[in-house]
Design a protein around this motif. Structure first.
Motif, PDB file in Angstrom:
ATOM      1  N   CYS A 108      12.713  35.210  22.188  1.00 10.64           N
ATOM      2  CA  CYS A 108      13.043  36.054  23.338  1.00 10.64           C
ATOM      3  C   CYS A 108      12.485  35.320  24.546  1.00 10.64           C
ATOM      4  O   CYS A 108      11.282  35.300  24.756  1.00 10.64           O
ATOM      5  N   SER A 112       9.432  39.573  24.724  1.00 14.38           N
ATOM      6  CA  SER A 112       9.014  39.536  23.324  1.00 14.38           C
ATOM      7  C   SER A 112       9.879  40.425  22.450  1.00 14.38           C
ATOM      8  O   SER A 112       9.398  40.975  21.468  1.00 14.38           O
ATOM      9  N   TYR A 114      12.102  41.801  19.602  1.00  9.23           N
ATOM     10  CA  TYR A 114      11.875  41.453  18.199  1.00  9.23           C
ATOM     11  C   TYR A 114      12.369  42.648  17.380  1.00  9.23           C
ATOM     12  O   TYR A 114      12.275  43.789  17.841  1.00  9.23           O
ATOM     13  N   PRO A 122       5.808  41.556  16.791  1.00  8.53           N
ATOM     14  CA  PRO A 122       5.911  40.094  16.898  1.00  8.53           C
ATOM     15  C   PRO A 122       4.538  39.429  16.858  1.00  8.53           C
ATOM     16  O   PRO A 122       3.579  39.957  17.415  1.00  8.53           O
ATOM     17  N   TYR A 126       4.979  34.125  18.958  1.00 12.44           N
ATOM     18  CA  TYR A 126       6.337  34.482  19.377  1.00 12.44           C
ATOM     19  C   TYR A 126       6.358  34.927  20.833  1.00 12.44           C
ATOM     20  O   TYR A 126       7.342  34.744  21.542  1.00 12.44           O
ATOM     21  N   SER A 161      16.959  36.787  22.114  1.00 15.39           N
ATOM     22  CA  SER A 161      16.980  38.239  21.919  1.00 15.39           C
ATOM     23  C   SER A 161      16.951  38.979  23.244  1.00 15.39           C
ATOM     24  O   SER A 161      16.468  38.467  24.252  1.00 15.39           O
ATOM     25  N   ARG A 166      18.784  42.376  18.900  1.00 18.84           N
ATOM     26  CA  ARG A 166      17.667  41.634  18.302  1.00 18.84           C
ATOM     27  C   ARG A 166      18.174  40.952  17.037  1.00 18.84           C
ATOM     28  O   ARG A 166      19.094  41.442  16.395  1.00 18.84           O
ATOM     29  N   VAL A 195      12.291  34.763  11.046  1.00 17.83           N
ATOM     30  CA  VAL A 195      12.407  34.444  12.482  1.00 17.83           C
ATOM     31  C   VAL A 195      13.138  33.112  12.615  1.00 17.83           C
ATOM     32  O   VAL A 195      13.577  32.733  13.693  1.00 17.83           O
TER      33      VAL A 195
END
Ligand code: FE
Length: 207
Positions: A108, A112, A114, A122, A126, A161, A166, A195
């Motif tokens: 992202c 963030s 997720y 996350p 990340y 994302s 997502r 991921v």
């Protein structure tokens, strides 16, 4: 959470996971956001255990059930909900299939975002500025640093994302797992493989 400025709260999606996440959010806010070891431990649990276990179940089920796998790849949100996982931070989940020749990798770049219902919270890396920018600029190098050294022939696709969409990766089922049942497969699936920054290791390498 403060940095997820574009998140939306939905009050009609009270899955067990959503309720747990809500409770955790309340706790974090009440405590002034992660300042004690106890809260760190709770966060760690969501990052590494409870959350990703849902995703691992989804992956293992897709590996043993071709019809489910097909549904998962065409309607991620719906297929994931079939297994009881939905809720906050997961309104639209798109599932990307990794193969021997294609490595999908999720980031992202904005903040963030997720897929919480399948992966939990996350991890710190990340959310880091370095990962968010470098995953786009030099994905192969980032993957190499994270321990995944891909052959040049493997195509890397990076997916950015948003709060609305997502992504979760369906990793490739490793060789040597043909006789394993779904529960045994669940135990093999790592968070990072979902991921897209790792592959699922062959069982011999896990033991
Ligand atoms: Fe985000």
């Amino acid at each position: 959470m403060a940095e997820d400025h574009h998140e939306h709260h939905h009050h009609d999606d009270q899955s067990p996971a959503a309720i747990r996440v809500k409770a955790l959010e309340s706790l974090l806010i009440e405590k002034g956001i992660v300042s004690t070891d106890a809260i760190d431990a709770v966060v760690e649990t969501y990052e590494n255990d409870i959350g990703p276990m849902n995703g691992a179940r989804v992956v293992a089920h897709a590996w043993v059930d071709p019809d489910y796998r097909a549904r998962l790849l065409t309607d991620g949100t719906g297929a994931i909900a079939e297994l009881g996982f939905w809720g906050s931070q997961g309104a639209e989940i798109v599932v990307l299939e990794n193969t021997r020749t294609v490595q999908n990798m999720v980031v992202c770049t904005l903040c963030s975002c997720y897929p919480w219902p399948v992966l939990g919270l996350p991890p710190t890396w990340y959310k880091s500025a370095a990962y968010r920018s470098r995953a786009v600029l030099e994905p192969r190098q980032v993957l190499r640093e994270m321990g995944l050294d891909l052959e040049e022939s493997v195509e890397v696709r990076v997916w950015d994302s948003t709060a609305e969409t997502r992504y979760m990766v369906l990793p490739e089922r490793p060789a040597g797992t043909e006789k394993m049942n779904e529960d045994e497969l669940v135990a093999l699936v790592s968070r990072d493989s979902m991921v897209g920054v790792a592959r699922v290791r062959e069982p011999a390498a896990v033991r």
